[in-house]
Design a protein around this motif. Structure first.
Motif: not given
Length: 646
Positions: A593-621
């Motif tokens: 929403i606020h256009g913070d690309v760098v922090r967004a990339a970090r959050a997406a990586d952490m979300a996927v790292a916490m749950d491998a089943s999310q790969e190719e799923s919500a965080p990456y979308i």
């Protein structure tokens, strides 16, 4: 003078009774050896006392071999071995022993009736009761207690009215039946109608207030008692523990003039229920004595925190395991989602009673696993009302309201839970009229039924009617308060959230974790950042509540809406447990929403790292949306600069 009354027989008898009372198996075995070496080795009186001692010490094999050695066992001998089977054996052994008795008296019949009653086997208990050649007040009280345990106040009252004689136990049992059904006012009326109040009656009344979640009235009843025993103190201690009032529990425990094992178990369970498992473990270690309840409580405590392997450590350390400890370990693994281990434990159990089958049913029902739920259900030798209710729950979890209704219609009998569970299933899946119809048909309702109907109105979008029903509700508990608070929060009614939170405290209910989930959700919906910070700190400082994942989700959402992305990320980093993927996904959404690309990339990586089943799923979308939005903004900015340059 007969052998039975010789000084040596009398000395042996007193020593055996002492061993039975102290559960001292080692000393009892030594006495048995001495008796065998004496002239009294075939004395029936001593033989009976030996059977009693071995039964109370949980040594069924020795109890049986001693019984078999009695030359001419009388009905008292048979009652003692029956008692040993009830104490140590499975229902098949208990029933087999009872069926093989050449002669029975009312004590025999009451013993088998009590066995079925204690384990909730209603139909068997009724069959035994109806087949009794004679009954006494103990027989009537046993079945009355069972109706009460099942929450069937109607049948309990019918039996109570039919009793040829009643005692103080009957009156207490009727009060408990009302309380179990949620009819707390009727329980109080039953108490007030008693011709005199014993310590047992007062203790029972404290338990009624405990079940109602009313610690204020429980304390008043305690203070009104002219005489108290250790059970009175323990009953009030349990009231505070169940209400989550840890400080009051500790203070009362310190003031107790005497403590017994039940008191120690209660204070340990208070800390376990309050989430202070390490403190509960220290209390467990300090206990002067422990029984199966103590061990089972610590197994359950670690099970609730999602640490089944720690539960197993204590289970393996138990000197003697009973069916409840097996069930507690099974539940620890099933609650942690380790169903394979739970299933293996179920197969390994030396005795599988109704509680064991129900625990396995619960494990499968919680996940909506209909196939395995039905398999366990159909394999059960006997099905109580709890088992039927769990099958309804399985259909509910799997999304089948018609299936839940079908099971409800097939049930041989219903209790308030059956009606409420089926009604809630209809509401959950958008069948409001069916839910409302069932609510109106219910022969009796308790606080859970009313709360479920309030929630049904909320799910149907009618918060105004839900609030009207809530305001009319008598005897609100913390669940009903939290249901209404969260409903108002979800609908952005911030002023109602604050009002209800205040009224809840005035009504004598201490806010818990769910209360603050509602308050923080309300803050989030209306963007009240400073208020959310204040409440987040208050739950810890004023109420001693450790934040759970839901609280962190609310705070990250509020901070994200307020564009405080750095603070939101820092809050996630301070979480005492590993953050769930959902927390990072919420931050990712705010970054988009606020256009913070760098922090967004970090959050997406952490979300996927916490749950491998999310790969190719919500965080990456979501991340692709961040990049797309950033690209559009960059393109728009470039065009603006080109126009300015030209």
């Amino acid at each position: 003078m007969s052998q039975r009354f010789s000084p040596q027989v009398d000395a042996f008898a007193r020593a055996l009774k002492s061993c039975a009372l102290a559960r001292d198996l080692s000393k009892g075995k030594k006495l048995h050896s001495q008796i065998l070496a004496s002239p009294h080795s075939y004395d029936r009186y001593l033989g009976n006392l030996l059977v009693d001692m071995y039964g109370k010490c949980g040594c069924l094999e020795n109890a049986r071999s001693t019984f078999d050695a009695i030359v001419d066992p009388n009905v008292y001998s048979w009652n003692l071995i029956l008692g040993a089977y009830i104490q140590c054996g499975g229902f098949a052994d208990v029933a087999g022993c009872f069926d093989s008795m050449p002669k029975r008296d009312v004590v025999s019949w009451n013993a088998i009736l009590a066995a079925y009653t204690a384990n909730g086997h209603l139909q068997d208990a009724i069959r035994v009761f109806e087949g009794m050649p004679q009954r006494d007040v103990v027989s009537w009280n046993s079945l009355l207690n069972l109706y009460g345990q099942n929450g069937d106040a109607v049948l309990a009252k019918s039996m109570y009215d039919s009793m040829p004689e009643r005692d103080i136990i009957s009156m207490n049992a009727m009060g408990q039946a009302y309380a179990q059904a949620g009819h707390y006012n009727s329980a109080k009326d039953a108490f007030d109608r008693m011709p005199h109040h014993s310590v047992v009656s007062w203790n029972a009344m404290i338990k009624v207030y405990t079940m109602a979640g009313d610690t204020t009235m429980a304390l008043q009843a305690f203070n009104d008692m002219k005489q108290r025993d250790v059970l009175s103190w323990t009953a009030l201690l349990s009231a505070y523990a169940l209400a989550g009032h840890l400080e009051e529990s500790r203070s009362l425990f310190e003031k107790m003039p005497q403590r017994d094992l039940v008191s120690w178990n209660a204070i340990a369970q208070a800390h376990a229920l309050g989430g202070q498992v390490e403190r509960a473990t220290r209390i467990f270690s300090d206990m002067p004595d422990r029984d199966a309840i103590s061990w089972t409580a610590i197994i359950q405590a670690y099970g609730r925190t999602g640490s089944p392997d720690r539960s197993k450590h204590y289970f393996d350390s138990m000197p003697r395991k009973d069916i409840l400890s097996w069930v507690a370990l099974l539940q620890a693994y099933s609650q942690a989602g380790v169903l394979d281990t739970a299933s293996r434990l179920f197969e390994l159990m030396p005795v599988k009673d109704g509680a064991a089958h129900n625990a396995m049913l619960q494990a499968y029902a919680n996940t909506g696993n209909l196939e395995d739920t039905r398999r366990i259900f159909h394999a059960m030798p006997q099905r109580d009302i709890v088992a039927w209710n769990l099958v309804i729950q399985a259909y509910s979890q799997s999304g089948s309201a018609p299936g839940a209704q079908m099971v409800h219609e097939k049930m041989p009998a219903w209790d308030v839970v059956s009606w409420t569970c089926t009604m809630a299933t209809h509401a959950q899946y958008g069948r409001f009229q069916d839910a409302k119809g069932m609510f109106e048909e219910m022969p009796e309702r308790n606080i859970v039924s009313w709360t479920a109907m309030i929630h049904a109105y909320v799910q149907a979008g009618n918060v105004h009617q839900a609030r009207a029903m809530f305001d009319d509700l008598q005897g609100k508990d913390s669940i009903s308060w939290n249901t209404m608070i969260q409903s108002c929060a979800a609908n952005g009614q911030w002023e109602s959230v604050l009002e209800l939170s205040h009224l809840m405290v005035l009504d004598g209910h201490r806010p818990n974790e769910l209360t603050f989930v509602g308050i923080l959700t309300g803050c989030s919906h209306v963007g009240m950042l400073e208020e959310s910070r204040s409440h987040f700190l208050a739950m810890q400082d004023a109420y001693g509540l450790a934040p759970i994942v839901d609280h962190y989700c609310c705070m990250v959402d509020i901070l994200g809406r307020a564009k405080q992305l750095k603070e939101a990320e820092e809050l996630i980093d301070t979480m005492p447990c590993i953050p769930y993927p959902v927390v990072w996904t919420i931050l990712l959404g705010a970054c988009r929403i606020h256009g913070d690309v760098v922090r967004a990339a970090r959050a997406a990586d952490m979300a996927v790292a916490m749950d491998a089943s999310q790969e190719e799923s919500a965080p990456y979308i979501l991340m692709s949306s961040v990049y797309a939005e950033a690209g559009r903004k960059a393109m728009s900015l470039a065009r603006s600069r080109e126009k300015e340059a030209s």
